[in-house]
Scaffold this active site. Sequence first.
Site, PDB file in Angstrom:
ATOM      1  N   GLU A  87      -6.452  48.682  -4.830  1.00 42.78           N
ATOM      2  CA  GLU A  87      -6.961  49.624  -3.819  1.00 42.78           C
ATOM      3  C   GLU A  87      -8.236  50.301  -4.299  1.00 42.78           C
ATOM      4  OE1 GLU A  87      -2.648  51.365  -2.537  1.00 42.78           O
ATOM      5  OE2 GLU A  87      -4.320  52.727  -2.871  1.00 42.78           O
ATOM      6  N   CYS A 372      -3.555  56.387  -4.849  1.00 46.89           N
ATOM      7  CA  CYS A 372      -2.668  55.998  -5.933  1.00 46.89           C
ATOM      8  C   CYS A 372      -1.510  55.139  -5.434  1.00 46.89           C
ATOM      9  CB  CYS A 372      -2.166  57.223  -6.662  1.00 46.89           C
ATOM     10  SG  CYS A 372      -1.589  56.794  -8.303  1.00 46.89           S
TER      11      CYS A 372
HETATM   12  N1  SAH Z   1      -3.139  57.012 -14.021  1.00 46.09           N
HETATM   13  C1  SAH Z   1      -4.079  58.059 -13.894  1.00 46.09           C
HETATM   14  C2  SAH Z   1      -5.050  57.873 -12.740  1.00 46.09           C
HETATM   15  C3  SAH Z   1      -4.498  57.363 -11.429  1.00 46.09           C
HETATM   16  S1  SAH Z   1      -3.394  58.378 -10.579  1.00 46.09           S
HETATM   17  C4  SAH Z   1      -3.374  59.400 -13.782  1.00 46.09           C
HETATM   18  O1  SAH Z   1      -2.161  59.420 -13.640  1.00 46.09           O
HETATM   19  O2  SAH Z   1      -4.066  60.407 -13.910  1.00 46.09           O
HETATM   20  C5  SAH Z   1      -4.404  59.590  -9.749  1.00 46.09           C
HETATM   21  C6  SAH Z   1      -3.689  60.898  -9.462  1.00 46.09           C
HETATM   22  O3  SAH Z   1      -2.741  60.773  -8.363  1.00 46.09           O
HETATM   23  C7  SAH Z   1      -2.882  61.433 -10.648  1.00 46.09           C
HETATM   24  O4  SAH Z   1      -3.194  62.797 -10.850  1.00 46.09           O
HETATM   25  C8  SAH Z   1      -1.464  61.243 -10.175  1.00 46.09           C
HETATM   26  O5  SAH Z   1      -0.597  62.090 -10.836  1.00 46.09           O
HETATM   27  C9  SAH Z   1      -1.566  61.491  -8.687  1.00 46.09           C
HETATM   28  N2  SAH Z   1      -0.426  61.014  -7.894  1.00 46.09           N
HETATM   29  C10 SAH Z   1       0.309  59.899  -8.075  1.00 46.09           C
HETATM   30  N3  SAH Z   1       1.279  59.795  -7.138  1.00 46.09           N
HETATM   31  C11 SAH Z   1       1.166  60.889  -6.340  1.00 46.09           C
HETATM   32  C12 SAH Z   1       1.881  61.366  -5.208  1.00 46.09           C
HETATM   33  N4  SAH Z   1       2.895  60.699  -4.693  1.00 46.09           N
HETATM   34  N5  SAH Z   1       1.474  62.531  -4.647  1.00 46.09           N
HETATM   35  C13 SAH Z   1       0.416  63.209  -5.160  1.00 46.09           C
HETATM   36  N6  SAH Z   1      -0.293  62.810  -6.228  1.00 46.09           N
HETATM   37  C14 SAH Z   1       0.077  61.671  -6.833  1.00 46.09           C
HETATM   38 FE1  SF4 Z   2       0.340  55.310 -13.606  1.00 45.77          FE
HETATM   39 FE2  SF4 Z   2       1.473  57.706 -13.522  1.00 45.77          FE
HETATM   40 FE3  SF4 Z   2      -1.134  57.456 -12.927  1.00 45.77          FE
HETATM   41 FE4  SF4 Z   2       0.759  56.494 -11.272  1.00 45.77          FE
HETATM   42  S1  SF4 Z   2       0.375  58.648 -11.790  1.00 45.77           S
HETATM   43  S2  SF4 Z   2      -1.086  55.465 -11.883  1.00 45.77           S
HETATM   44  S3  SF4 Z   2       2.330  55.799 -12.733  1.00 45.77           S
HETATM   45  S4  SF4 Z   2      -0.129  57.060 -14.911  1.00 45.77           S
END
Ligand code: SAH
Ligand code: SF4
Length: 399
Positions: A87, A372
């Site tokens: 994505e 994400c």
């Molecule tokens: N892996 C890295 C970058 C990608 S995730 C990280 O975790 O920082 C990007 C952001 O989306 C992160 O802050 C993550 O915690 C958040 N995120 C993931 N799933 C989510 C959800 N269901 N609701 C809100 N934020 C979410």
């Molecule tokens: Fe990976 Fe966690 Fe980031 Fe999702 S929020 S992309 S599982 S590190």
Amino acid sequence: MNYLFDQATLLPYLKEQKIPAFRAKQIRQAIYKESLLDIDDISTLSKDLRDKLKEDFVINDFTLKEKVEGPETTKFLFELADGKIIETVLMYHRHVKPEYEDEIKQRKILRSWTNHDISPETHKLNRITICISSQVGCAVWCIFCVTGKLGFKKNLPRQEIVLQIIYANNYIKGKFGKKEDGTRNKVRNVVFMGMGEPMLNYDEMVQSIHAMQDQTALWLSKRHITISTSGVADKIRQLIDDKIDVRLALSLHAPNQELRKELIPMIARRWDIDELMETIDYYTKSTGNRLFYEYIMIKDKTDTKVIGNQLGKLLKHRNGHVNLIPYNENPAMPDLETSDYDQIIKFKKTVESHGVTVTVRDTLGRDVKWACGQLWYEVIMKQRIEDMEADAEANTTES
Ligand code: SAH
Ligand code: SF4
């Protein structure tokens, strides 16, 4: 196939084929300035040379599987050459046009204005941010994240990271055309907040950053590139030691070790919160940069007053800024609920009472979180359901 924008393969090829070096400049010009995606469109090259290059190179090998267009975002689902899916999300930041300032102010007072009222008529495009993926899936397995649910599939090579931006620039060219000053609208900011944990694809991530900062290529400012990490402390240290000068966002989500272990079990078990915060202090001391703390708002889990005070105490002497992100509910995690809006505001005040700056992500921020893995999840589930239905249909017909 090789990528035409990848200097590391293009330059030796041109040399070997005895093609003059100035061709490399024309190619860069076509890809980075003109945002072209097809070798046939590079009119500065002869037809013969284009045909020759096409035998060994492509610019784009992504297939667009799905595109969701909103007023503030465009979400792309790409199929890679190996069939895997990633994505990418574009976010449009717009300013109110001067002639509409009074009207919008009035509508805000009357509370008849919402962020969804942002339109090209009343708002002028200011800048574009891209949210890119660094892996297919993710091995970290945060309990609230659908990308984590997918598990780890592969690390993206630097070319597939960079191509997301090149592809987006081509799309932006079609959507927005040129600016008033005659230059092209392009991606200005990059955030590694799509699929994957960028720090677990460290080498390719760093190589892609070099390409982004290259003055002869994408030429993005170091202040406009942000890596978001769930807290891979060793790699945060390496980033500082390697002097990769970019912004850092830490997905903290919890101010104490127990809660972090519950939400981000793998990372929290490997580096406890004290070790993580020591690393963060090393980062801010070494770079002088302010850190962004991402903090997810999950009802009755991360949003209580006790937790808010803990967060405030943890961050009060640290040079950072907290982003409260309402948890994006999704059917993959039916047990988790997003915090009530009032509770988010109360939580914000609690953290602020310790002298920490806090913002609540607006609708744009909420949209970003779709990056994400959530679009992926929707499309794959839809496909699975359709397959299941087709299967059931076939079985009925057979019997
Ligand atoms: N892996 C890295 C970058 C990608 S995730 C990280 O975790 O920082 C990007 C952001 O989306 C992160 O802050 C993550 O915690 C958040 N995120 C993931 N799933 C989510 C959800 N269901 N609701 C809100 N934020 C979410
Ligand atoms: Fe990976 Fe966690 Fe980031 Fe999702 S929020 S992309 S599982 S590190």
